[in-house]
Scaffold this active site. Structure first.
Site, short mmCIF file in Angstrom:
data_model
loop_
_atom_site.label_atom_id
_atom_site.label_comp_id
_atom_site.label_asym_id
_atom_site.label_seq_id
_atom_site.Cartn_x
_atom_site.Cartn_y
_atom_site.Cartn_z
N ASN A 9 0.87 -1.18 0.00
CA ASN A 9 0.00 0.00 0.00
C ASN A 9 0.91 1.23 0.00
O ASN A 9 1.51 1.55 1.02
CB ASN A 9 -0.90 -0.01 1.24
CG ASN A 9 -1.76 1.24 1.34
OD1 ASN A 9 -1.79 2.05 0.41
ND2 ASN A 9 -2.44 1.40 2.46
N TRP A 10 0.98 1.86 -1.15
CA TRP A 10 1.89 3.02 -1.27
C TRP A 10 1.34 4.25 -0.55
O TRP A 10 2.05 5.22 -0.36
CB TRP A 10 2.09 3.38 -2.75
CG TRP A 10 2.87 2.38 -3.54
CD1 TRP A 10 3.36 1.17 -3.13
CD2 TRP A 10 3.26 2.50 -4.93
NE1 TRP A 10 4.03 0.54 -4.15
CE2 TRP A 10 3.97 1.34 -5.27
CE3 TRP A 10 3.05 3.47 -5.90
CZ2 TRP A 10 4.50 1.14 -6.55
CZ3 TRP A 10 3.57 3.27 -7.17
CH2 TRP A 10 4.30 2.11 -7.49
N LYS A 11 0.07 4.22 -0.19
CA LYS A 11 -0.58 5.41 0.40
C LYS A 11 -0.34 6.61 -0.52
O LYS A 11 -0.29 6.44 -1.73
CB LYS A 11 -0.10 5.62 1.84
CG LYS A 11 -0.23 4.32 2.66
CD LYS A 11 -0.09 4.49 4.14
CE LYS A 11 -0.25 3.13 4.81
NZ LYS A 11 -0.25 3.21 6.27
N HIS A 95 -9.75 1.20 4.89
CA HIS A 95 -8.45 1.38 5.54
C HIS A 95 -8.63 2.33 6.73
O HIS A 95 -9.42 3.27 6.66
CB HIS A 95 -7.43 1.94 4.55
CG HIS A 95 -6.04 1.89 5.10
ND1 HIS A 95 -5.57 2.82 6.01
CD2 HIS A 95 -5.03 1.00 4.91
CE1 HIS A 95 -4.33 2.50 6.34
NE2 HIS A 95 -3.98 1.41 5.70
N GLU A 97 -7.03 4.72 7.76
CA GLU A 97 -6.82 6.15 7.44
C GLU A 97 -8.06 6.74 6.78
O GLU A 97 -8.33 7.93 6.93
CB GLU A 97 -5.55 6.29 6.58
CG GLU A 97 -4.30 6.03 7.42
CD GLU A 97 -3.12 5.45 6.68
OE1 GLU A 97 -3.08 5.51 5.44
OE2 GLU A 97 -2.21 4.91 7.35
N GLU A 166 -5.50 -4.88 10.41
CA GLU A 166 -4.47 -3.87 10.62
C GLU A 166 -4.73 -3.14 11.94
O GLU A 166 -5.54 -2.20 11.98
CB GLU A 166 -4.48 -2.85 9.48
CG GLU A 166 -4.17 -3.43 8.12
CD GLU A 166 -3.59 -2.37 7.19
OE1 GLU A 166 -2.49 -2.59 6.68
OE2 GLU A 166 -4.23 -1.32 7.00
N GLY A 172 2.43 2.31 10.74
CA GLY A 172 3.38 3.41 10.60
C GLY A 172 4.10 3.78 11.89
O GLY A 172 4.76 4.81 11.97
N SER A 210 3.26 -2.17 10.21
CA SER A 210 4.71 -2.26 10.41
C SER A 210 5.29 -3.63 10.05
O SER A 210 6.27 -4.08 10.66
CB SER A 210 5.10 -1.87 11.84
OG SER A 210 4.71 -0.52 12.09
N GLY A 231 2.79 -1.23 4.20
CA GLY A 231 2.86 0.19 3.89
C GLY A 231 4.29 0.62 3.58
O GLY A 231 4.80 0.37 2.48
N GLY A 232 4.93 1.23 4.55
CA GLY A 232 6.26 1.82 4.35
C GLY A 232 7.26 0.91 3.65
O GLY A 232 7.98 1.35 2.73
#
Ligand code: 13P
Length: 248
Positions: A9-11, A95, A97, A166, A172, A210, A231-232
């Site tokens: 997930n590049w966000k 998600h 967010e 999640e 994050g 994470s 993610g990251g």
């Protein structure tokens, strides 16, 4: 056992040049013999770029959100039909967010999942508790409520979902759920799905929060963890490829 699924997930990250470099590195570094399924959830502006770069590759294109509406006066929104036209295989719905910053309710998330299914795009339904909810002992209740709304909405199509657990406190933050903590919640979700469909064992249950090159193998070794939503670490080709390689 199911083939595992790893989704990056590049966000809201990326740019034309950086995306091209990342996608090319992923294509070049993908383990031969196709172990895990792989997809990248890119910002909507880059769906066409991802579709072109990934044409003919086993890496799927995913979107990060979809409208619950089919068409019309919904400025800024993207329909499931539009996603389908750009070769989108998966779309994230709910998600944390989106729930947190865009006020998405369980009911809206359920409608989005249904809208995606209606166009043949697989929804990746995200559920997870906040730190306050975990500390109040409400984890199970929260994730079950979030998933129940979707199960209720999609009816017999439940077997076509992907579900991602999640924990919000792990996103994050560098704080990963332990493999045991994640497995415990995944078992709850699996049981809930089993009550809804005899095909529950085939539904991919992803862990996100994470996940990185160092912890992926242990998480993915758990009985009910069928993949990852990353993610990251999905923004760095080497790290994402290490996670993919750990998904045997
Ligand atoms: P991080 O891997 O950066 O914690 O993000 C997880 C996530 O939200 C994936 O959807």
């Amino acid at each position: 056992m199911n083939k595992k699924l790893i989704v990056g997930n590049w966000k809201m990250n990326g740019g034309l040049a950086a995306n091209a470099a990342l996608l090319q590195a992923l294509k070049a570094g993908l383990p031969q013999g196709g172990t895990a399924g792989v997809a990248v959830a890119v910002p909507s502006a880059y769906l066409a770029q991802a579709q072109a770069e990934l044409a003919g590759s086993p890496i799927g294109v995913a979107a990060q959100d979809v409208s619950q509406h089919e068409a019309g006066a919904y400025t800024g929104e993207l329909s499931a039909g539009m996603l389908k036209e750009f070769g989108t295989r998966y779309v994230l719905v709910g998600h944390s967010e989106r729930r947190q910053y865009h006020g998405e309710t369980d009911a809206v998330v359920a409608l989005k999942a249904q809208a995606a299914l209606s166009k043949g795009v697989t929804p990746i339904v995200c559920v997870g508790e906040t730190l306050a909810e975990r500390e109040a002992g409400q984890t199970e209740q929260v994730v079950k409520r979030q998933l129940a709304a979707v199960i209720h909405q999609v009816g017999h199509c439940v077997s076509e979902l992907v579900v991602a657990y999640e924990p919000v406190w792990a996103i994050g933050t560098g704080k990963t759920a332990t493999p045991e903590q994640a497995q415990a919640v995944h078992a709850v979700l699996r049981a809930q799905l089993l009550a809804a469909t005899p095909k529950a064992a085939d539904i991919a249950l992803l862990y996100g929060g994470s996940m990185n090159a160092a912890n992926a193998e242990q998480l993915l070794a758990q009985a009910d963890i069928d993949g990852g939503l990353v993610g990251g670490a999905s923004l760095k080709a080497a790290d994402f490829l290490t996670i993919i390689a750990a998904a045997r």
